[in-house]
Motif scaffolding. Structure first.
Motif, mmCIF file in Angstrom:
data_model
loop_
_atom_site.group_PDB
_atom_site.id
_atom_site.type_symbol
_atom_site.label_atom_id
_atom_site.label_comp_id
_atom_site.label_asym_id
_atom_site.label_seq_id
_atom_site.Cartn_x
_atom_site.Cartn_y
_atom_site.Cartn_z
ATOM 1 N N LYS A 1 -11.133 0.031 2.075
ATOM 2 C CA LYS A 1 -10.050 0.216 1.104
ATOM 3 C C LYS A 1 -10.096 -0.882 0.045
ATOM 4 O O LYS A 1 -9.851 -0.638 -1.142
ATOM 5 C CB LYS A 1 -8.692 0.208 1.815
ATOM 6 C CG LYS A 1 -8.315 1.514 2.504
ATOM 7 C CD LYS A 1 -6.924 1.412 3.095
ATOM 8 C CE LYS A 1 -6.508 2.717 3.766
ATOM 9 N NZ LYS A 1 -6.240 3.784 2.768
ATOM 10 N N LEU B 1 0.823 -1.209 0.000
ATOM 11 C CA LEU B 1 0.000 0.000 0.000
ATOM 12 C C LEU B 1 0.856 1.257 0.000
ATOM 13 O O LEU B 1 0.521 2.248 -0.670
ATOM 14 C CB LEU B 1 -0.940 -0.003 1.203
ATOM 15 C CG LEU B 1 -1.985 -1.130 1.260
ATOM 16 C CD1 LEU B 1 -2.934 -0.906 2.428
ATOM 17 C CD2 LEU B 1 -2.767 -1.229 -0.039
ATOM 18 N N GLU B 2 1.963 1.222 0.723
ATOM 19 C CA GLU B 2 2.877 2.371 0.727
ATOM 20 C C GLU B 2 3.449 2.610 -0.667
ATOM 21 O O GLU B 2 3.587 3.760 -1.112
ATOM 22 C CB GLU B 2 4.008 2.137 1.724
ATOM 23 C CG GLU B 2 3.557 2.211 3.182
ATOM 24 C CD GLU B 2 4.629 1.705 4.147
ATOM 25 O OE1 GLU B 2 5.735 1.333 3.668
ATOM 26 O OE2 GLU B 2 4.366 1.668 5.361
ATOM 27 N N ARG B 3 3.773 1.535 -1.366
ATOM 28 C CA ARG B 3 4.339 1.679 -2.713
ATOM 29 C C ARG B 3 3.289 2.173 -3.706
ATOM 30 O O ARG B 3 3.614 2.894 -4.647
ATOM 31 C CB ARG B 3 4.942 0.347 -3.168
ATOM 32 C CG ARG B 3 6.167 -0.039 -2.361
ATOM 33 C CD ARG B 3 6.793 -1.331 -2.836
ATOM 34 N NE ARG B 3 7.979 -1.656 -2.060
ATOM 35 C CZ ARG B 3 8.841 -2.628 -2.374
ATOM 36 N NH1 ARG B 3 8.625 -3.369 -3.459
ATOM 37 N NH2 ARG B 3 9.893 -2.852 -1.619
ATOM 38 N N ILE B 4 2.033 1.792 -3.490
ATOM 39 C CA ILE B 4 0.963 2.329 -4.330
ATOM 40 C C ILE B 4 0.849 3.838 -4.115
ATOM 41 O O ILE B 4 0.765 4.614 -5.076
ATOM 42 C CB ILE B 4 -0.377 1.638 -4.022
ATOM 43 C CG1 ILE B 4 -0.319 0.163 -4.454
ATOM 44 C CG2 ILE B 4 -1.532 2.348 -4.725
ATOM 45 C CD1 ILE B 4 -1.506 -0.654 -4.001
ATOM 46 N N ASP B 5 0.849 4.247 -2.851
ATOM 47 C CA ASP B 5 0.755 5.678 -2.545
ATOM 48 C C ASP B 5 1.941 6.455 -3.118
ATOM 49 O O ASP B 5 1.792 7.606 -3.533
ATOM 50 C CB ASP B 5 0.691 5.893 -1.033
ATOM 51 C CG ASP B 5 -0.634 5.420 -0.434
ATOM 52 O OD1 ASP B 5 -1.610 5.281 -1.201
ATOM 53 O OD2 ASP B 5 -0.685 5.187 0.796
ATOM 54 N N ALA B 6 3.106 5.808 -3.144
ATOM 55 C CA ALA B 6 4.308 6.451 -3.684
ATOM 56 C C ALA B 6 4.368 6.368 -5.211
ATOM 57 O O ALA B 6 5.324 6.863 -5.814
ATOM 58 C CB ALA B 6 5.557 5.816 -3.078
ATOM 59 N N LYS B 7 3.357 5.726 -5.807
ATOM 60 C CA LYS B 7 3.277 5.562 -7.264
ATOM 61 C C LYS B 7 4.500 4.844 -7.828
ATOM 62 O O LYS B 7 5.023 5.180 -8.892
ATOM 63 C CB LYS B 7 3.081 6.915 -7.959
ATOM 64 C CG LYS B 7 1.825 7.645 -7.511
ATOM 65 C CD LYS B 7 1.553 8.873 -8.333
ATOM 66 C CE LYS B 7 0.342 9.643 -7.806
ATOM 67 N NZ LYS B 7 -0.877 8.819 -7.725
ATOM 68 N N TYR C 1 -10.310 -0.079 -3.871
ATOM 69 C CA TYR C 1 -9.353 -0.594 -4.853
ATOM 70 C C TYR C 1 -10.052 -1.506 -5.863
ATOM 71 O O TYR C 1 -9.724 -1.510 -7.050
ATOM 72 C CB TYR C 1 -8.235 -1.369 -4.148
ATOM 73 C CG TYR C 1 -7.186 -0.502 -3.493
ATOM 74 C CD1 TYR C 1 -6.499 0.468 -4.208
ATOM 75 C CD2 TYR C 1 -6.861 -0.677 -2.147
ATOM 76 C CE1 TYR C 1 -5.522 1.258 -3.607
ATOM 77 C CE2 TYR C 1 -5.883 0.102 -1.540
ATOM 78 C CZ TYR C 1 -5.217 1.060 -2.273
ATOM 79 O OH TYR C 1 -4.261 1.843 -1.677
ATOM 80 N N GLY D 1 -3.440 -3.426 -4.557
ATOM 81 C CA GLY D 1 -4.007 -2.831 -3.354
ATOM 82 C C GLY D 1 -5.199 -3.607 -2.833
ATOM 83 O O GLY D 1 -5.404 -3.723 -1.622
ATOM 84 N N GLU E 1 -0.393 -0.867 -8.192
ATOM 85 C CA GLU E 1 -1.635 -0.205 -8.544
ATOM 86 C C GLU E 1 -2.800 -0.822 -7.774
ATOM 87 O O GLU E 1 -2.601 -1.594 -6.845
ATOM 88 C CB GLU E 1 -1.862 -0.265 -10.059
ATOM 89 C CG GLU E 1 -1.471 -1.578 -10.724
ATOM 90 C CD GLU E 1 -2.142 -2.794 -10.173
ATOM 91 O OE1 GLU E 1 -3.329 -2.994 -10.482
ATOM 92 O OE2 GLU E 1 -1.508 -3.556 -9.427
ATOM 93 N N SER E 2 -4.001 -0.458 -8.165
ATOM 94 C CA SER E 2 -5.189 -0.813 -7.390
ATOM 95 C C SER E 2 -5.416 -2.319 -7.289
ATOM 96 O O SER E 2 -5.945 -2.802 -6.282
ATOM 97 C CB SER E 2 -6.421 -0.143 -7.996
ATOM 98 O OG SER E 2 -6.570 -0.491 -9.358
#
Length: 413
Positions: free
Chosen positions: A347, A306-312, A351, A321, A317-318
């Motif tokens: 969440k 989830l942290e890596r998704i937020d960091a793009k 997602y 997630g 991706e979703s």
């Protein structure tokens, strides 16, 4: 509830598998060659008696780092190196095929996303065109046949995902044709064995799971699931070009079909360790930790996703997630923290809707759990909305649909 947590994963696999029957039907037609070796220091420098570029040990040594970068989702670095190979060997299919592989892994993270389809197919077509010219010049060229088999195999995999059945069947037939023609070169045998392994396994698995297809499968030679698994294990241990692809199929089969979750975890742990930035391997590792009850480790990996998704971060991706949020929600449910559990079930829903995965098990069971939570809190109107969504997206025979109906009846919603 928590004694059956493995069932959530199993059901997710089962119903997504049913949804993607076309993909299963063509997997064993593909002579997929994504699995390049990683241990550069284990590759000896020796002569290439056949003068085939694929068997050039010096080139294998040189491209190992680039292939590793591709698997680790550092596509910019990998493609720079692939470009150098393309400059050195402009008429050979290998550079274009490597570029196609990079786009296949972008697709693999979320196969519902079609944004990479055209460029993936364009590179595959360039590779097969060059291989066809090589083959036309010399029909005994095993390397040309090998690339034609691989190229058509990958086309079949994508077309089946897109439900283009005629194109998938045509590509699969060509893959088998050229796979047969590429036989006879002893050094290719470990790579060709992947195609045999997939055929052996799925030629038995398909009629077992889809009786209506038995007449179709009767037209093919008899297979053996046990032999298929043994061959996959051999490829995973000994091949250069197909090693990782064999591992990919092994952990998927161990997890969903063979009910060997610890073997699935062993392989996914290795792959995540080797390629820590590959989101597909990352979420598979988190999933298999969850499956065997290693909750805290699964949650730790899921938070990282989830942290890596937020960091793009590339590839996160979703779709990933949805997996991660569900595992975290289940953990908080288990330790009786309903506030946190609700947060991560929501969440999961978010997602799932972002990735248009409303028919997936994690999405549906999250709706069920949220419906139960809101019922317990006295919010019956909201609970009804959650259960209404379950019945909208789940087929009547889906366990989530059944559970929602039973709960509604019991609680008179």
């Amino acid at each position: 509830m928590f004694e059956n947590t493995y069932n959530f994963v199993a059901l997710e696999s089962k119903f997504m598998r049913l949804k993607k029957i076309g993909t299963i039907l063509t997997l064993w037609l593909a002579i997929a060659t994504t699995g390049f070796a990683q241990e550069a220091d284990s590759i000896p420098f020796n002569a290439n008696p056949s003068n085939y570029l694929l068997l050039d040990k010096g080139l294998q040594f040189r491209i190992t780092a680039a292939i590793n970068s591709m698997y680790d989702f550092d596509f910019a670095k990998a493609e720079r190196d692939f470009g150098v190979i393309g400059y050195q060997y402009p008429d050979h299919p290998l550079p274009d095929f490597l570029m196609a592989l990079g786009y296949w892994w972008r697709i693999e993270v979320d196969v519902t996303n079609e944004r990479y389809d055209k460029i993936f197919l364009r590179y595959l077509e360039r590779a097969t065109d060059k291989a066809q010219r090589m083959f036309d010049e010399d029909e005994t060229n095993k390397e040309a046949a090998f690339f034609l088999a691989a190229g058509y195999g990958f086309q079949g995999r994508l077309y089946s995902e897109r439900r283009s059945w005629t194109k998938a069947a045509f590509a699969g037939r060509n893959a088998l044709k050229y796979m047969d023609l590429s036989r006879g070169e002893a050094e290719f045998n470990p790579e060709l064995l992947l195609g045999d392994a997939l055929f052996n396994y799925f030629s038995v698995w398909i009629p077992e799971n889809y009786p209506l297809l038995r007449p179709v499968m009767a037209l093919f030679p008899a297979g053996s699931k046990e032999l298929g698994l043994t061959q996959l294990e051999e490829v995973a241990s000994n091949a250069f070009y197909t090693r990782i692809e064999a591992m990919y199929f092994l952990f998927r089969l161990y997890a969903s079909e063979e009910k060997r979750p610890y073997d699935a975890l062993r392989i996914s742990e290795y792959l995540h360790g080797q390629f820590p930035n590959n989101p597909y391997f990352h979420r598979s590792y988190a999933r298999h930790l969850y499956t065997v009850g290693r909750w805290t480790e699964s949650v730790s990996e899921s938070f990282q996703i989830l942290e890596r998704i937020d960091a793009k971060q590339e590839g996160y991706e979703s779709n990933s997630g949805r997996y991660a949020a569900f595992f975290i929600a289940q953990y908080y449910d288990r330790v009786r923290d309903p506030k946190k559990a609700k947060e991560y079930y929501l969440k999961t829903i978010s997602y799932g809707e972002e990735s248009e995965s409303q028919e997936s098990g994690y999405y549906l069971f999250s709706l069920v759990q949220l419906g139960k939570m809101e019922t317990a809190a006295g919010n019956k109107k909201l609970a009804k909305e959650y259960f209404k969504k379950v019945k909208k997206y789940a087929k009547r025979k889906h366990p989530a649909h059944q559970e929602a109906r039973d709960f509604i009846k019991k609680n008179k919603l």
